[in-house]
Design a protein around this motif. Structure first.
Motif, short mmCIF file in Angstrom:
data_model
loop_
_atom_site.label_atom_id
_atom_site.label_comp_id
_atom_site.label_asym_id
_atom_site.label_seq_id
_atom_site.Cartn_x
_atom_site.Cartn_y
_atom_site.Cartn_z
N UNK A 34 0.75 -1.48 -0.05
CA UNK A 34 -0.14 0.10 -0.07
C UNK A 34 0.96 1.01 0.16
N UNK A 35 2.76 0.80 -0.26
CA UNK A 35 2.91 2.19 0.82
C UNK A 35 3.54 2.58 -1.08
N UNK A 36 3.40 4.11 -1.69
CA UNK A 36 4.48 4.39 -2.07
C UNK A 36 5.78 5.24 -2.29
N UNK A 37 6.57 5.70 -2.80
CA UNK A 37 7.60 6.19 -3.21
C UNK A 37 8.56 6.72 -4.16
N UNK A 38 9.96 7.58 -3.23
CA UNK A 38 9.65 8.38 -4.88
C UNK A 38 11.25 8.55 -4.09
N UNK A 39 12.84 8.12 -4.94
CA UNK A 39 14.21 8.84 -4.61
C UNK A 39 14.09 9.72 -5.69
N UNK A 40 14.19 10.76 -5.52
CA UNK A 40 14.05 11.98 -6.45
C UNK A 40 16.06 12.09 -6.14
N UNK A 41 16.64 11.58 -7.06
CA UNK A 41 18.05 12.16 -7.13
C UNK A 41 18.59 12.99 -8.23
N UNK A 42 19.21 14.23 -7.98
CA UNK A 42 19.89 14.94 -8.74
C UNK A 42 21.24 15.41 -9.16
N UNK A 43 21.82 14.89 -9.65
CA UNK A 43 23.67 14.58 -9.76
C UNK A 43 24.04 15.97 -10.20
N UNK A 44 25.29 15.88 -9.17
CA UNK A 44 26.11 17.15 -9.16
C UNK A 44 27.20 17.03 -10.17
N UNK A 45 27.88 15.87 -10.42
CA UNK A 45 28.70 15.63 -10.84
C UNK A 45 29.88 14.91 -10.65
N UNK A 46 30.99 14.10 -10.81
CA UNK A 46 31.56 13.27 -11.09
C UNK A 46 32.99 14.31 -10.27
N UNK A 47 33.49 12.97 -9.34
CA UNK A 47 34.53 13.34 -7.63
C UNK A 47 35.15 14.10 -8.21
N UNK A 48 36.02 13.97 -9.59
CA UNK A 48 36.84 14.64 -10.29
C UNK A 48 36.41 15.36 -10.74
N UNK A 49 35.01 15.96 -11.16
CA UNK A 49 34.96 17.36 -11.47
C UNK A 49 34.49 18.52 -10.44
N UNK A 50 34.04 17.59 -9.35
CA UNK A 50 33.95 18.74 -7.95
C UNK A 50 35.37 19.00 -7.22
N UNK A 51 35.74 18.02 -7.28
CA UNK A 51 37.31 18.16 -5.99
C UNK A 51 36.85 18.04 -4.58
N UNK A 52 37.47 18.91 -3.93
CA UNK A 52 37.06 18.56 -2.48
C UNK A 52 36.22 19.92 -2.43
N UNK A 53 37.00 20.78 -2.53
CA UNK A 53 35.22 21.73 -2.53
C UNK A 53 34.01 21.89 -3.19
N UNK A 54 34.01 21.08 -3.86
CA UNK A 54 32.26 21.15 -4.60
C UNK A 54 31.94 19.55 -3.54
N UNK A 55 33.14 18.82 -3.32
CA UNK A 55 32.28 17.65 -2.56
C UNK A 55 31.66 18.00 -0.86
N UNK A 56 32.20 19.35 -0.95
CA UNK A 56 32.58 20.35 0.67
C UNK A 56 31.02 20.76 0.50
N UNK A 57 30.82 21.35 -0.30
CA UNK A 57 29.59 22.11 -0.40
C UNK A 57 28.41 21.11 -0.70
N UNK A 58 28.36 19.97 -2.16
CA UNK A 58 27.09 18.88 -1.45
C UNK A 58 26.66 18.73 -0.39
#
Length: 147
Positions: A34-58
């Motif tokens: 009887x349950x419904x669910x959603x996993x709404x996933x927004x991709x931000x990029x890969x670790x290499x593109x984001x770097x440490x600063x981007x991962x920290x911001x995420x």
């Protein structure tokens, strides 16, 4: 394939993966559930593109998003008994933000619609957040990471 990307996004956008949006929907159904669910996933990029600063911001965005999503979608809108928002590592080094809602009373299409509406309001919340509050939230993330 490249041909499919050109067909979907046009020749100019097919070369740039940063412009391409991909929506994957999987629906599972059982008469006994009887349950419904959603996993709404927004991709931000890969670790290499984001770097440490981007991962920290995420991580910081995920920390703030958890409280915001819970307050709006669970407490105010009472969409479901499980509501969560968190940074997510995706296979292959990808990084993103997931919003999960589980409900026995609301259909997945409506859950998705409400998640998208929350995301718009969350953007405004972040852009209007005072710097001292962001610093306080960042200190909370650092404390969690050091535990």
């Amino acid at each position: 394939t490249k041909e499919e990307a050109i067909q979907m996004f046009g020749p100019d956008d097919a070369e740039s993966t940063s412009k391409a949006s991909v929506i994957v929907e999987e629906v599972a159904y059982s008469e006994n559930e009887e349950n419904n669910a959603i996993d709404f996933c927004l991709q931000a990029g890969c670790e290499h593109e984001l770097g440490y600063e981007g991962i920290a911001i995420l991580e910081l965005i995920g920390h703030i998003a958890y409280t915001s999503a819970y307050q709006k979608l669970r407490t105010e809108e009472q969409l479901g008994y499980i509501v969560s928002a968190f940074p997510r590592k995706i296979m292959g080094g990808g990084q993103g933000l997931s919003v999960v809602v589980q409900s026995s009373s609301t259909l997945p299409a409506t859950l998705e619609e409400r998640c998208e509406a929350w995301l718009e309001s969350f953007h405004k919340e972040l852009t209007e957040m005072p710097e001292d509050q962001i610093a306080m939230e960042a200190a909370g993330v650092v404390a969690q990471l050091l535990e």
